[in-house]
Design a protein around this motif. Structure first.
Motif, PDB file in Angstrom:
ATOM      1  N   ARG A 264       0.834  -1.203   0.000  1.00 38.11           N
ATOM      2  CA  ARG A 264       0.000   0.000   0.000  1.00 38.11           C
ATOM      3  C   ARG A 264       0.866   1.250   0.000  1.00 38.11           C
ATOM      4  O   ARG A 264       0.579   2.223  -0.705  1.00 38.11           O
ATOM      5  CB  ARG A 264      -0.926   0.008   1.215  1.00 38.11           C
ATOM      6  CG  ARG A 264      -2.063  -1.006   1.167  1.00 38.11           C
ATOM      7  CD  ARG A 264      -2.996  -0.807   2.340  1.00 38.11           C
ATOM      8  NE  ARG A 264      -3.624   0.502   2.304  1.00 38.11           N
ATOM      9  CZ  ARG A 264      -4.364   0.996   3.283  1.00 38.11           C
ATOM     10  NH1 ARG A 264      -4.557   0.297   4.391  1.00 38.11           N
ATOM     11  NH2 ARG A 264      -4.916   2.188   3.170  1.00 38.11           N
TER      12      ARG A 264
ATOM     13  N   GLN B 293      -6.031  -9.539 -17.447  1.00 44.90           N
ATOM     14  CA  GLN B 293      -7.242 -10.026 -16.800  1.00 44.90           C
ATOM     15  C   GLN B 293      -8.358 -10.293 -17.806  1.00 44.90           C
ATOM     16  O   GLN B 293      -9.051 -11.313 -17.733  1.00 44.90           O
ATOM     17  CB  GLN B 293      -7.718  -9.005 -15.763  1.00 44.90           C
ATOM     18  CG  GLN B 293      -6.755  -8.788 -14.610  1.00 44.90           C
ATOM     19  CD  GLN B 293      -6.570 -10.050 -13.791  1.00 44.90           C
ATOM     20  OE1 GLN B 293      -7.448 -10.460 -13.049  1.00 44.90           O
ATOM     21  NE2 GLN B 293      -5.412 -10.675 -13.926  1.00 44.90           N
TER      22      GLN B 293
ATOM     23  N   MET C 253      -4.703  -9.211  -9.912  1.00 45.90           N
ATOM     24  CA  MET C 253      -5.934  -9.095  -9.142  1.00 45.90           C
ATOM     25  C   MET C 253      -5.625  -8.649  -7.713  1.00 45.90           C
ATOM     26  O   MET C 253      -6.301  -7.760  -7.166  1.00 45.90           O
ATOM     27  CB  MET C 253      -6.674 -10.440  -9.124  1.00 45.90           C
ATOM     28  CG  MET C 253      -7.190 -10.882 -10.473  1.00 45.90           C
ATOM     29  SD  MET C 253      -7.900 -12.550 -10.448  1.00 45.90           S
ATOM     30  CE  MET C 253      -9.254 -12.334  -9.305  1.00 45.90           C
ATOM     31  N   ILE C 254      -4.608  -9.258  -7.112  1.00 45.28           N
ATOM     32  CA  ILE C 254      -4.232  -8.904  -5.740  1.00 45.28           C
ATOM     33  C   ILE C 254      -3.720  -7.475  -5.674  1.00 45.28           C
ATOM     34  O   ILE C 254      -4.126  -6.689  -4.816  1.00 45.28           O
ATOM     35  CB  ILE C 254      -3.165  -9.884  -5.210  1.00 45.28           C
ATOM     36  CG1 ILE C 254      -3.750 -11.298  -5.110  1.00 45.28           C
ATOM     37  CG2 ILE C 254      -2.644  -9.437  -3.849  1.00 45.28           C
ATOM     38  CD1 ILE C 254      -2.724 -12.367  -4.778  1.00 45.28           C
TER      39      ILE C 254
ATOM     40  N   CYS D  31      -6.493  -5.017  -6.038  1.00 48.19           N
ATOM     41  CA  CYS D  31      -7.259  -4.852  -4.797  1.00 48.19           C
ATOM     42  C   CYS D  31      -6.540  -3.907  -3.831  1.00 48.19           C
ATOM     43  O   CYS D  31      -7.176  -3.079  -3.174  1.00 48.19           O
ATOM     44  CB  CYS D  31      -7.485  -6.209  -4.137  1.00 48.19           C
ATOM     45  SG  CYS D  31      -8.663  -7.267  -5.004  1.00 48.19           S
TER      46      CYS D  31
ATOM     47  N   TRP E 253      -4.486  -1.531  -4.696  1.00 48.43           N
ATOM     48  CA  TRP E 253      -4.636  -0.204  -5.290  1.00 48.43           C
ATOM     49  C   TRP E 253      -6.013   0.374  -4.971  1.00 48.43           C
ATOM     50  O   TRP E 253      -6.141   1.559  -4.630  1.00 48.43           O
ATOM     51  CB  TRP E 253      -4.429  -0.296  -6.789  1.00 48.43           C
ATOM     52  CG  TRP E 253      -4.654   0.977  -7.543  1.00 48.43           C
ATOM     53  CD1 TRP E 253      -3.814   2.046  -7.630  1.00 48.43           C
ATOM     54  CD2 TRP E 253      -5.811   1.306  -8.316  1.00 48.43           C
ATOM     55  NE1 TRP E 253      -4.371   3.034  -8.407  1.00 48.43           N
ATOM     56  CE2 TRP E 253      -5.599   2.610  -8.846  1.00 48.43           C
ATOM     57  CE3 TRP E 253      -6.997   0.643  -8.623  1.00 48.43           C
ATOM     58  CZ2 TRP E 253      -6.533   3.248  -9.665  1.00 48.43           C
ATOM     59  CZ3 TRP E 253      -7.931   1.275  -9.433  1.00 48.43           C
ATOM     60  CH2 TRP E 253      -7.690   2.564  -9.944  1.00 48.43           C
ATOM     61  N   PHE E 254      -7.047  -0.454  -5.048  1.00 48.79           N
ATOM     62  CA  PHE E 254      -8.404   0.004  -4.751  1.00 48.79           C
ATOM     63  C   PHE E 254      -8.538   0.388  -3.273  1.00 48.79           C
ATOM     64  O   PHE E 254      -9.188   1.386  -2.934  1.00 48.79           O
ATOM     65  CB  PHE E 254      -9.409  -1.100  -5.099  1.00 48.79           C
ATOM     66  CG  PHE E 254     -10.838  -0.711  -4.836  1.00 48.79           C
ATOM     67  CD1 PHE E 254     -11.505   0.155  -5.683  1.00 48.79           C
ATOM     68  CD2 PHE E 254     -11.521  -1.213  -3.732  1.00 48.79           C
ATOM     69  CE1 PHE E 254     -12.823   0.521  -5.449  1.00 48.79           C
ATOM     70  CE2 PHE E 254     -12.827  -0.856  -3.483  1.00 48.79           C
ATOM     71  CZ  PHE E 254     -13.488   0.016  -4.346  1.00 48.79           C
ATOM     72  N   ILE E 255      -7.910  -0.396  -2.398  1.00 49.09           N
ATOM     73  CA  ILE E 255      -7.932  -0.070  -0.961  1.00 49.09           C
ATOM     74  C   ILE E 255      -7.309   1.297  -0.721  1.00 49.09           C
ATOM     75  O   ILE E 255      -7.814   2.093   0.081  1.00 49.09           O
ATOM     76  CB  ILE E 255      -7.186  -1.155  -0.148  1.00 49.09           C
ATOM     77  CG1 ILE E 255      -7.971  -2.477  -0.172  1.00 49.09           C
ATOM     78  CG2 ILE E 255      -6.974  -0.708   1.291  1.00 49.09           C
ATOM     79  CD1 ILE E 255      -7.218  -3.643   0.447  1.00 49.09           C
TER      80      ILE E 255
END
Length: 371
Positions: A268, A293, A352-353, A356, A358-360
């Protein structure tokens, strides 16, 4: 109408396949090609290490750093507001190694996030023009490390990018860590070799003191926890002043994150600087992750359409073979053994991980601190 949609999806799959092939052949394959020429210059070097509560690690790594087979270098450790025995450890090690120097940042300065302040103080204390950087939880792969990094300064280069791998353990989680770190290295080194440097790792990089002072790169960013490496590369690196070191002797080995939570915190913090990348770099990186993806998804969906299944499966196998070959050559160049075989496990899940994480970062306003 359904037939039109189906053909559009097949066209999208073909586009994703072409993007993936070009990306791996143009950028990633570059790491296994002919590298820029280097010369054994043996420049005077200043190695700078920032340490925060690292007494245990310093006991192990300082002897390795201070005992490099190199004629003229100093090791500067900046004790960044440590609350453990870091200062006592450094004082004791100083009596054993005459090329070791250290300075302390008092706890009153602890409000500064990250290690930019510590790096700035270490750079100001350095007596040499050419600076090398690593971390207190890292160790060089050999006593030829400084020699290999110094060679990267040949032909007027002002920035040298090296590979910082994680220590090897026999767990699936560790395999993921090493593969993800390896793939990232192949990626940013490949871009740098194509004249598009966008990042490096602070545990193994080098640059000149004059370039740092001229750029004033940390001005106004001392309170941002990360970016001491990426922000510098973004501001200062270009296709003429940046070199890459791939040889095993030029690498460092770091203590691996203890668990997924530890890795998540680090990731992060690292991804928090991604918005500062140049637009073109962000487009390439996002494009690779997204097309990968979509390609996987459409390939799996095509299995329900016998007419198209043989073609899509053929494209899928062709891409997988190509990625395996490209990463295999890179692994051989970097001395990573058969790590590229982990592509079979993580090719689908890694973006994908990371996505996620990055989205957090986007939905969370919580500030991260360097630990």
């Amino acid at each position: 109408m359904n037939e039109i949609v189906l053909y559009l999806l097949i066209g999208l799959l073909g586009f994703c396949w072409c993007f993936q092939i070009f990306y791996h052949l143009y950028f990633l394959l570059r790491t296994s090609g002919k590298l820029p020429a280097t010369t054994d210059k043996r420049l005077p070097l200043s190695l700078i290490i920032c340490a925060k509560n690292e007494a245990h690690n310093l006991e192990k790594v300082i002897p390795l750093f201070c005992s490099q087979d190199y004629p003229d270098f100093e090791v500067i450790v900046v004790n960044d507001c440590s609350s453990d025995d870091t200062e006592l450890t450094l004082a004791r090690l100083k009596t054993q190694y005459k090329n070791l120097y250290y300075t302390n940042i008092p706890l009153s300065q602890q409000h500064f996030k990250g290690k930019k302040l510590a790096l700035t103080l270490g750079i100001k204390a350095a007596k040499n023009e050419h600076l090398v950087f690593s971390d207190a939880d890292c160790r060089p792969t050999s006593d030829q490390w400084l020699k290999s990094i110094s060679a990267g300064f040949s032909d007027g280069h002002e920035i040298v990018i090296g590979h910082g791998r994680f220590e090897k353990k026999k767990t699936l989680f560790n395999l993921f860590l090493r593969y993800e770190t390896f793939y990232n290295a192949v990626q940013y080194m490949g871009f740098a070799l194509r004249g598009k440097p966008f990042m490096a790792v602070g545990r193994n990089m080098a640059y000149t003191k004059s370039l740092f002072e001229k750029s004033d790169v940390f001005k106004g960013t001392l309170n941002i926890a990360s970016g001491d490496d990426d922000l510098f590369i973004r501001r200062c690196a270009n296709n003429k002043n940046t070199n890459v070191c791939l040889h095993y002797d030029s690498q460092t080995i770091s203590v691996a994150p203890r668990n997924f939570g530890d890795w998540l915190s680090r990731k992060r913090r690292h991804l928090s600087t991604a918005p500062y990348y140049k637009a073109g770099i962000k487009s390439w990186l996002a494009g690779e992750a997204l097309t990968r993806q979509i390609f996987w998804l459409l390939t799996l969906c095509s299995l329900f359409f016998p007419t198209f299944a043989p073609t899509t499966v053929g494209l899928f196998i062709a891409r997988l073979v190509l990625v395996h070959i490209v990463l295999g050559r890179a692994a051989n160049k970097l001395g990573e053994g058969k790590l590229h075989w982990a592509t079979l496990l993580f090719d689908l899940f890694t973006p994908m991980i990371v996505g996620c994480v990055w989205f957090i970062n986007i939905v969370s306003a919580k500030e991260k601190k360097w630990k």
